[in-house]
Write a protein that holds these residues in place. Structure first.
Motif, PDB file in Angstrom:
ATOM      1  N   ARG A  13      43.334  48.452  33.050  1.00  0.00           N
ATOM      2  CA  ARG A  13      41.970  47.894  33.136  1.00  0.00           C
ATOM      3  C   ARG A  13      41.767  47.142  34.439  1.00  0.00           C
ATOM      4  N   LEU A  14      42.789  46.400  34.881  1.00  0.00           N
ATOM      5  CA  LEU A  14      42.677  45.690  36.152  1.00  0.00           C
ATOM      6  C   LEU A  14      42.522  46.677  37.308  1.00  0.00           C
ATOM      7  N   GLY A  15      43.261  47.784  37.246  1.00  0.00           N
ATOM      8  CA  GLY A  15      43.120  48.800  38.285  1.00  0.00           C
ATOM      9  C   GLY A  15      41.725  49.393  38.308  1.00  0.00           C
ATOM     10  N   ALA A  16      41.178  49.631  37.116  1.00  0.00           N
ATOM     11  CA  ALA A  16      39.810  50.161  37.050  1.00  0.00           C
ATOM     12  C   ALA A  16      38.803  49.166  37.611  1.00  0.00           C
ATOM     13  N   LEU A  17      39.005  47.877  37.311  1.00  0.00           N
ATOM     14  CA  LEU A  17      38.107  46.850  37.843  1.00  0.00           C
ATOM     15  C   LEU A  17      38.210  46.758  39.356  1.00  0.00           C
ATOM     16  N   ARG A  18      39.433  46.871  39.890  1.00  0.00           N
ATOM     17  CA  ARG A  18      39.597  46.827  41.344  1.00  0.00           C
ATOM     18  C   ARG A  18      38.900  48.004  42.012  1.00  0.00           C
ATOM     19  N   LEU A  65      36.343  49.631  40.800  1.00  0.00           N
ATOM     20  CA  LEU A  65      34.904  49.413  40.670  1.00  0.00           C
ATOM     21  C   LEU A  65      34.402  48.408  41.699  1.00  0.00           C
ATOM     22  N   TRP A  66      35.194  47.344  41.916  1.00  0.00           N
ATOM     23  CA  TRP A  66      34.798  46.343  42.907  1.00  0.00           C
ATOM     24  C   TRP A  66      34.800  46.957  44.308  1.00  0.00           C
ATOM     25  N   ALA A  67      35.823  47.760  44.608  1.00  0.00           N
ATOM     26  CA  ALA A  67      35.890  48.367  45.933  1.00  0.00           C
ATOM     27  C   ALA A  67      34.718  49.306  46.177  1.00  0.00           C
ATOM     28  N   ALA A  68      34.235  49.962  45.130  1.00  0.00           N
ATOM     29  CA  ALA A  68      33.143  50.923  45.299  1.00  0.00           C
ATOM     30  C   ALA A  68      31.770  50.257  45.319  1.00  0.00           C
ATOM     31  N   GLN A  69      31.526  49.289  44.399  1.00  0.00           N
ATOM     32  CA  GLN A  69      30.184  48.740  44.246  1.00  0.00           C
ATOM     33  C   GLN A  69      30.125  47.221  44.316  1.00  0.00           C
ATOM     34  N   GLY A  70      31.263  46.529  44.317  1.00  0.00           N
ATOM     35  CA  GLY A  70      31.270  45.085  44.179  1.00  0.00           C
ATOM     36  C   GLY A  70      30.534  44.304  45.257  1.00  0.00           C
ATOM     37  N   PRO A  71      30.900  44.455  46.550  1.00  0.00           N
ATOM     38  CA  PRO A  71      30.262  43.626  47.583  1.00  0.00           C
ATOM     39  C   PRO A  71      28.756  43.760  47.642  1.00  0.00           C
ATOM     40  N   GLN A  72      28.252  45.003  47.620  1.00  0.00           N
ATOM     41  CA  GLN A  72      26.800  45.160  47.716  1.00  0.00           C
ATOM     42  C   GLN A  72      26.091  44.654  46.462  1.00  0.00           C
ATOM     43  N   ALA A  73      26.728  44.815  45.272  1.00  0.00           N
ATOM     44  CA  ALA A  73      26.126  44.286  44.049  1.00  0.00           C
ATOM     45  C   ALA A  73      26.091  42.765  44.077  1.00  0.00           C
ATOM     46  N   LEU A  74      27.177  42.126  44.577  1.00  0.00           N
ATOM     47  CA  LEU A  74      27.197  40.669  44.684  1.00  0.00           C
ATOM     48  C   LEU A  74      26.144  40.174  45.663  1.00  0.00           C
ATOM     49  N   ALA A  75      26.015  40.850  46.812  1.00  0.00           N
ATOM     50  CA  ALA A  75      24.993  40.455  47.790  1.00  0.00           C
ATOM     51  C   ALA A  75      23.596  40.600  47.214  1.00  0.00           C
ATOM     52  N   ALA A  76      23.354  41.688  46.479  1.00  0.00           N
ATOM     53  CA  ALA A  76      22.034  41.890  45.874  1.00  0.00           C
ATOM     54  C   ALA A  76      21.751  40.829  44.819  1.00  0.00           C
ATOM     55  N   LEU A  77      22.761  40.483  44.008  1.00  0.00           N
ATOM     56  CA  LEU A  77      22.581  39.462  42.980  1.00  0.00           C
ATOM     57  C   LEU A  77      22.281  38.104  43.595  1.00  0.00           C
ATOM     58  N   LEU A  78      23.010  37.756  44.650  1.00  0.00           N
ATOM     59  CA  LEU A  78      22.766  36.472  45.319  1.00  0.00           C
ATOM     60  C   LEU A  78      21.380  36.435  45.949  1.00  0.00           C
ATOM     61  N   ALA A  79      20.961  37.547  46.563  1.00  0.00           N
ATOM     62  CA  ALA A  79      19.628  37.590  47.173  1.00  0.00           C
ATOM     63  C   ALA A  79      18.537  37.427  46.124  1.00  0.00           C
TER      64      ALA A  79
END
Length: 406
Positions: A23-28, A30-44
């Protein structure tokens, strides 16, 4: 279950640990694919909501108090507030951040800086909004390379939104500071006229700002207008003109560089696999495809669209300077015509004609290609030889491959 079949404590421990690691590997991933841009969009989106939320009560009261005489002024009072504009801009840019748009990244960076400055000046201390904007800036700068997508369609959309937002800002601001102008601005028509006049830096001088607030607003409208129009030119017109110039220069360069290369005529499966095999060997290849057929070749391939039996198209493909021409079209009659056209234009160039139907071998041989390639004959004869255990050597394969059946 016997005692021997029962799982050991170590095995029971490894099973949940393996599940957690999976599960941790799957989360990593997922974060590598969509995490940064999703976090930036959420913060904006969050920063935009924080900026807009305090104005909800004011918006509701302004809507209730709108009437025929003071409706425009009430609307200006409702929307011209900088925090509302910043907040709506951040919420809008969050969708662009999810799409990894480079333009959305740039605009969000600027709006976050303005939001942090507004929060610091208005509160005179580092509050939650200031910290949220700083976090937004950090995320944008750390993962700046994630936001690399750019296209004329996206650039055009954001440019239109920017121009529309600036026009709205100019109209409502003109109404808000209307009494500071001579003559005063009191209606939407005059506000629209003054906003366009100022954004375009024409300045006829028929409406003049008199008060300091009106002058500062005019200065901001001029600066923003120049910035938006310059950005629009660089994002839309620049790539279009640059792409046209690049394509023209590349076309001329490729025309001069088409020497000692191979020319493939056609879009058949055999043509594509042959092109791919030649590319893997690092040799130059030019492909001529018909305008009526869908090209399977990637954008980086040297492709010419036109009739393969036309001398001008063959000259553009550099057939007279080619090592060999392979006619691998899906129609055997078209292959025959293409061989005749190549021999007429460049008699010394080697021609290799593909045959899709083994029944047409004798007919295509009449146009005298240097090599006749018949995959059907090769496949059927090899199959029969393998069934009867007959030997297959290089001479036999060459004879079958090139339809040398005389």
């Amino acid at each position: 279950m016997s005692a021997d079949d029962a799982p050991s404590p170590a095995r029971r421990l490894r099973t949940p640990l393996g599940s957690v690691a999976s599960r941790l590997g799957a989360l990593r991933r997922l974060w590598a694919a969509q995490g940064p841009q999703a976090l930036a969009a959420l913060l904006a989106a969050t920063a935009g909501a924080v900026l807009v939320r305090p104005q909800f009560a004011h918006v509701a009261s302004s809507l209730r108090e709108l009437n025929a005489t003071q409706g425009a002024a009430g609307l200006a009072d409702m929307l011209v507030l900088p925090r509302v504009l910043l907040g709506l801009g951040l919420v809008l840019m969050s969708f662009g951040l999810l799409a990894r748009a480079r333009l959305a990244w740039v605009i969000t960076l600027l709006l976050s800086l303005l939001g942090a400055g507004d929060a610091l000046v208005s509160a005179h201390r580092t509050g939650p909004l200031f910290l949220l904007c700083l976090l937004q800036l950090a995320v944008l700068l750390v993962w700046a390379r994630r936001f690399h997508r750019s296209s004329i369609a996206a650039g055009s959309l954001f440019a239109l939104l920017s121009i529309g937002g600036l026009l709205l800002y100019g109209m409502l601001g003109s109404l808000w500071f209307g009494n500071g102008y001579a003559p005063p601005i009191r209606d939407l028509g005059t506000a629209l006229y003054y906003a366009v006049e100022t954004m375009s830096t024409v300045g006829y001088g028929d409406i003049v700002p008199r008060t300091p607030h009106a002058r500062m607003f005019t200065v901001s409208l001029i600066v923003l207008g120049i910035s938006v129009f310059a950005t629009t030119l660089s994002l839309i017109i620049g790539p279009v003109i640059g792409g046209s110039i690049k394509r023209a220069l590349e076309g001329r360069m490729q025309k001069h560089q088409r020497r000692n290369h191979y020319v493939i005529l056609g879009v058949s499966a055999l043509a594509y696999t042959t092109w791919k095999a030649l590319q893997q060997r690092g040799v130059p290849v030019t492909v001529v495809v018909s305008s009526a057929a869908a090209s399977p070749f990637p954008p980086e391939a040297d492709v010419i669209v036109g009739d393969a039996s036309n001398n001008e198209v063959l000259e553009q493909a550099g057939v007279p300077q080619a090592k060999a021409v392979l006619t691998l079209r899906e129609d055997d009659a078209e292959n025959a015509f293409a061989v005749l056209a190549v021999k007429e234009l460049a008699p010394g160039v080697k021609t290799i004609a593909g045959v899709n139907d083994a029944r047409h071998v004798a007919k295509i041989r009449r146009v005298q290609p240097d090599v006749l390639f018949a995959p059907q004959l090769l496949g059927s004869d090899l199959l029969v030889r393998s069934l009867f255990g007959e030997p297959i050597d290089n001479q036999t394969v060459a004879k079958l491959l090139f339809a040398d059946t005389d």
